[in-house]
Enzyme design. Structure first.
Site, mmCIF file in Angstrom:
data_model
loop_
_atom_site.group_PDB
_atom_site.id
_atom_site.type_symbol
_atom_site.label_atom_id
_atom_site.label_comp_id
_atom_site.label_asym_id
_atom_site.label_seq_id
_atom_site.Cartn_x
_atom_site.Cartn_y
_atom_site.Cartn_z
ATOM 1 N N ASP A 68 -4.312 -3.725 -4.909
ATOM 2 C CA ASP A 68 -3.705 -5.258 -5.524
ATOM 3 C C ASP A 68 -4.034 -5.418 -6.698
ATOM 4 O OD1 ASP A 68 -3.243 -5.213 -2.768
ATOM 5 O OD2 ASP A 68 -4.605 -6.739 -2.243
ATOM 6 N N HIS A 119 3.370 -8.545 -3.985
ATOM 7 C CA HIS A 119 2.291 -9.349 -3.844
ATOM 8 C C HIS A 119 2.528 -10.814 -3.755
ATOM 9 C CE1 HIS A 119 -2.086 -9.033 -2.478
ATOM 10 N NE2 HIS A 119 -2.492 -9.506 -3.730
ATOM 11 N N HIS A 123 0.388 -15.487 -5.886
ATOM 12 C CA HIS A 123 -0.953 -15.120 -5.164
ATOM 13 C C HIS A 123 -1.476 -16.427 -4.548
ATOM 14 C CE1 HIS A 123 -4.782 -13.147 -4.828
ATOM 15 N NE2 HIS A 123 -4.112 -12.218 -4.839
ATOM 16 N N TYR A 160 -4.926 -12.046 -0.175
ATOM 17 C CA TYR A 160 -5.767 -12.239 0.639
ATOM 18 C C TYR A 160 -5.783 -11.893 1.819
ATOM 19 C CZ TYR A 160 -6.048 -16.090 -2.840
ATOM 20 O OH TYR A 160 -5.867 -16.696 -4.229
ATOM 21 N N HIS A 215 -8.815 -2.533 -5.935
ATOM 22 C CA HIS A 215 -8.113 -3.678 -6.644
ATOM 23 C C HIS A 215 -8.094 -2.818 -8.072
ATOM 24 C CE1 HIS A 215 -9.319 -5.834 -3.332
ATOM 25 N NE2 HIS A 215 -8.431 -6.905 -3.521
#
Length: 264
Positions: A68, A119, A123, A160, A215
């Site tokens: 991510d 993504h 966010h 998330y 990440h």
């Protein structure tokens, strides 16, 4: 009044009463199903394909590495070098603002032969949005990457990991498969290099077809990556691109999010 005569008088009323009760129950169940369609479908398993993909059933000893990307690029060059060393095609789920701020990073990822996934534009917690806002988040990120690279992304991961059925359906309507993970490195918690390696390589869910979450921009991820990939290879795993692992048709997903071919 004789018992037989009493029964003859009462029984028809009892039968009518039972019929009314049955009709009332049928009506109540019908109303419940109509008003709670999603919950009922989920209960009986009819909406299983509206779950995200957490892992994939496969006989091959392969795993898929995913990142991510929403914070910084300081470690990106190192990560890309390590991935190339291990002949690992990873998927980078990039946030729209990150892509806007770091267009060179997007190009490096693409030039390295890696997949770019969506993504969201900002966010956000997707389940806190209405359907129009969900679509805007997904399409907004898509448009940024399309303009930068010409790539039409097809893989979406909710920020998330926050999803519900509407999120999955919204992504699907835009041509996306929604991806979760079954092995979380917890690298974002900054526990250290050894903690990342141990968490990934000894994870209870690690198996053929696992999707591993990392990440870039985390404190220790780049330092841990080479040893983690080496350890996975020593266990017999090789690395497969996510778009080669998942199925986009003729599949089913069980309650754990594991995807497999549809039964004949």
């Amino acid at each position: 009044m004789p018992k037989e005569q009493f029964s003859q008088l009462v029984n028809p009323h009892i039968k009518r009463f039972k019929l009314l009760i049955a009709l009332a129950l049928t009506l109540a169940v019908s109303i419940f199903i109509f008003e709670n369609k999603t919950a009922v479908l989920a209960f009986v398993g009819a909406s299983a394909n509206e779950l995200p993909i957490y892992s994939v059933e496969t006989k091959e000893k392969v795993v898929s590495i995913t990142f991510d990307s929403a914070w910084g690029t300081e470690d990106l060059d190192t990560i890309l070098e390590i991935l190339a060393k291990h002949n690992c095609v990873a998927t980078f789920f990039v946030e729209g603002n990150w892509a806007t701020n770091y267009p060179d990073a997007i190009q490096k990822i693409a030039d390295g032969g890696h997949l770019i996934g969506n993504h969201g534009a900002n966010h956000k917690h997707m389940t806190k949005l209405n359907e129009a806002e969900m679509l805007a988040e997904i399409q907004g990120c898509h448009d940024i990457i399309k303009e930068q690279t010409g790539i039409d992304m097809t893989l979406f991961r909710a920020p998330y990991g926050d999803y519900n059925e509407t999120v999955v359906e919204s992504a699907k309507s835009l041509g996306y498969s929604t991806i979760q993970w079954d092995v979380d490195s917890l690298d974002w918690k900054d526990y250290g290099v050894e903690a990342i390696i141990d968490t990934v390589c000894n994870h209870q869910n690690l198996k053929n077809g696992s999707i591993i979450l990392l990440h870039n921009g985390s404190k220790y991820t780049a330092q841990a990556l080479d040893q983690a990939l080496t350890n996975l290879e020593s266990q017999g795993y090789s690395f497969i691109a996510l778009d080669k692992l998942i199925m986009t048709e003729n599949y089913e997903i069980d309650h754990t999010g594991r995807q497999s071919p549809s039964s004949p």
